[in-house]
Design an enzyme around this catalytic site. Sequence first.
Site, mmCIF file in Angstrom:
data_model
loop_
_atom_site.group_PDB
_atom_site.id
_atom_site.type_symbol
_atom_site.label_atom_id
_atom_site.label_comp_id
_atom_site.label_asym_id
_atom_site.label_seq_id
_atom_site.Cartn_x
_atom_site.Cartn_y
_atom_site.Cartn_z
ATOM 1 C CD GLU A 110 -2.732 3.538 -6.310
ATOM 2 O OE1 GLU A 110 -2.600 4.155 -7.561
ATOM 3 O OE2 GLU A 110 -1.850 3.758 -5.638
ATOM 4 C CB THR A 145 -1.915 -6.952 -6.584
ATOM 5 O OG1 THR A 145 -0.691 -7.393 -6.766
ATOM 6 C CG2 THR A 145 -1.836 -5.880 -5.643
ATOM 7 C CG PHE A 198 -1.576 -1.508 1.381
ATOM 8 C CD1 PHE A 198 -2.599 -1.695 0.594
ATOM 9 C CD2 PHE A 198 -1.661 -2.059 2.270
ATOM 10 C CE1 PHE A 198 -3.260 -2.913 0.467
ATOM 11 C CE2 PHE A 198 -1.926 -3.270 2.609
ATOM 12 C CZ PHE A 198 -3.035 -3.866 1.699
ATOM 13 N N PRO A 247 -11.780 -10.811 -13.140
ATOM 14 C CG PRO A 247 -13.849 -11.062 -14.362
ATOM 15 C CD PRO A 247 -12.477 -11.555 -14.132
ATOM 16 C CB ILE A 254 -11.818 -6.482 -16.009
ATOM 17 C CG1 ILE A 254 -12.498 -5.259 -15.605
ATOM 18 C CG2 ILE A 254 -11.602 -7.178 -14.364
ATOM 19 C CD1 ILE A 254 -11.616 -4.435 -14.788
HETATM 20 MO MO1 MOS Z 1 1.394 2.745 -4.179
HETATM 21 S S1 MOS Z 1 0.660 4.106 -2.802
HETATM 22 O O1 MOS Z 1 2.137 3.474 -5.580
HETATM 23 O O2 MOS Z 1 1.835 1.448 -3.580
#
Ligand code: MOS
Length: 728
Positions: free
Chosen positions: A691, A469, A242, A618, A615
């Site tokens: 984000e 991610t 993050f 999904p 996407i």
């Molecule tokens: Mo991000 S805040 O560019 O990991």
Amino acid sequence: MSLDLKIDGPDREHRPDHLAQNVLGHEIDRPDGWLKVKGEATYAAETFPEGLVHGILVRAPGIGRVSCANLEDVRNMPEVLAVVRDERLLRNAAQGGANEAPVQGVDTAEYVGQPVALVVAETFEAARHAAVALTVEIDGVEAPVDPEAVVPEEPDNQISTRGDLDGAMRHAPYSIDVVYTTASMNSAAMEPHAATAVWDGEVLTLRGALQMLKFNRNELADSLGLPPERVRILAPYVGGGFGSKLGISADCVAAAVAAMELNRPVRVVQHRRDVFEVNVRRSETRQRIRLACDTQGRLTGLGHEALVSNLPKEEFFEPVLQASYFAYAAANRDLRLKAARINRPATGSVRAPGEAVGVTVFEAAIDELAVKTGIDPIELRLRNIPEKDPDTGVPFSSHRLEATLKDGSERFGWNERDPAPRQRREGEWWIGTGMAAAFRVNMITPAEARITLDGDRATVESDMTDIGTGSYVIFQQIAAEILGLPTGKVDVRLGDTAYPPGSGSGGSFGAASTGTAVWLAGMEIRRALAERLGCDESEMTLRDGYVTHGNRRVPLADLVGGGAFSGHGRVEPGDAQEKVRQATYGAHFAEVGVNDVTGEVRVRRMLGSFSAGRILNPRTARSQCHGGMIWGIGMALTEEMTHDRRDGHVVNRDFAGYHVPVNADVPPLDVYFVEELDDWAGPLQVKGIGELSICGSGGAIFNAIHHACGARLRDFPATPDRVLAALS
Ligand code: MOS
């Protein structure tokens, strides 16, 4: 050989349109999923090299000159191997990706909590015992720690003005001029920052918890005074970042310095208290929003002024205005960022730096204008969608705000809402709904990847990371699609600087950047296969491990034969970024209950509709959006790092005092995608998703609080004391 692509405009040559495997856009399982569930995916503190010893960071209790009176006594404690007080130790975590050199030094402390020594011992317990015994003395200096108490800088490149905002405000039938604040925040990743360093006399190998390895390798090499070739970093699994793991961190440099000094492998794990103090945090902000509009709700004036903070000499300023430049049309504009230099822990990128707090506040202010004009909040936004970028005048590469607003409002049932506040009551609870738009800039960054095709098995390699991610699975899908293989035939190896340099994980650019590099590597192999077949790449179909051309169908492994094919892809941004404004868009909806007696706010449901290019998967995309929306709940209701007024130290530096939303705080979250194929986003037409979903989500909750109980809160988070004060 390498297939290189610079993104200068729409790309039609490298498109996936004619491919047959059909795995893009499907909910394929993560190949790393079971490893994580079974505990077989190892993290930075879970490697055990022979002879491993343990280091504990010792940190400054004040601001000023640092000395350690009992250094020698501590060095002589049982099992202690070293007390490292080396000027190469990091003062602040690096920002990651920037050109700035890491800030180093232990002789002075710029903020409370700065690392000033590393104690190394044979065991973790002995190291911790000795670290507690080390006396750190501060020859204190007066230092500003309150952003409101200093004269801020106004960086020129952070100002954009047009027309006469004051005049527009004076003459408008409707206007608002309001000040909001947002809190200092921590990334709060589940895995604490940790590093295990091994020095073989020639090469320093570091197992770290990091997001952007190609930059981190340079930062670490620079910190140690080594050439980058003599540094290797591995981070195959990372437990969240993050933003807090974008740059090289204190544990990494300290472990490396100690390993080189002792010739022993050294591990340094940040205590959760360290995590809160020695890594970058999100700046607190004060934001003044001015809006003026005509009787139809069309904006004539738009002002956004933000005050953020950072340590002296740091170059990062939370880019609060990033979306305000292009979100809404208005002829008279005044956007400016101010930066206060204060001695609190360094600020830096935290998930969606800029928009996360900028859009959230702006969207709350727009709601205030909607209430004032009596125009429905969605209608007000629709009336102010600009035709081209109001800041630069360039066209938008695509613009899907209207589509997401309409999609989201229909699914949420927005039209059934009584626009008047303070109408629904259930026992002690006022019930209300609110919405906000989402905006986030989109970018592609330089990235490389390699694919090796051996028989009918492909291996993808890049130093790209997967910080939870879904990088592993989407690269598996991309390679499988272009090579016509089931995903199970593709192995993905990430997180090692020995592999080609990917984009790293940051700014939501990973899927588009490194994904495109993987794609190009596969395209290079396709072209080589077609050459062997004697046809054009587009005349050949690759599917399920077979090659079809005309009336011939052969196993791919037969065509590959004994040798292996290798493809290398490289993508870099070209001048597309100057020709168009490229962004992602969305709409947030929230329903809350506000307790009239206790001031508690509960989110009862949330819905987001997002448009962010193709996407790829999904499931992982939705999971990203759940995360962003949950962060919105945290920003709106609970997350706040409290800094002591005297010395700026972080008062609540653990998960008991810094409350991130837990399951009990999170209602059902509905996520929908309005799919778009943006020609300017590279051949895969993929854009950033991670984000976008935090940008504005807390604003929807704030607006719902107002609709529920009629009280307008302007300080984030809306803790019960603030809600009660607003209610009375
Ligand atoms: Mo991000 S805040 O560019 O990991």
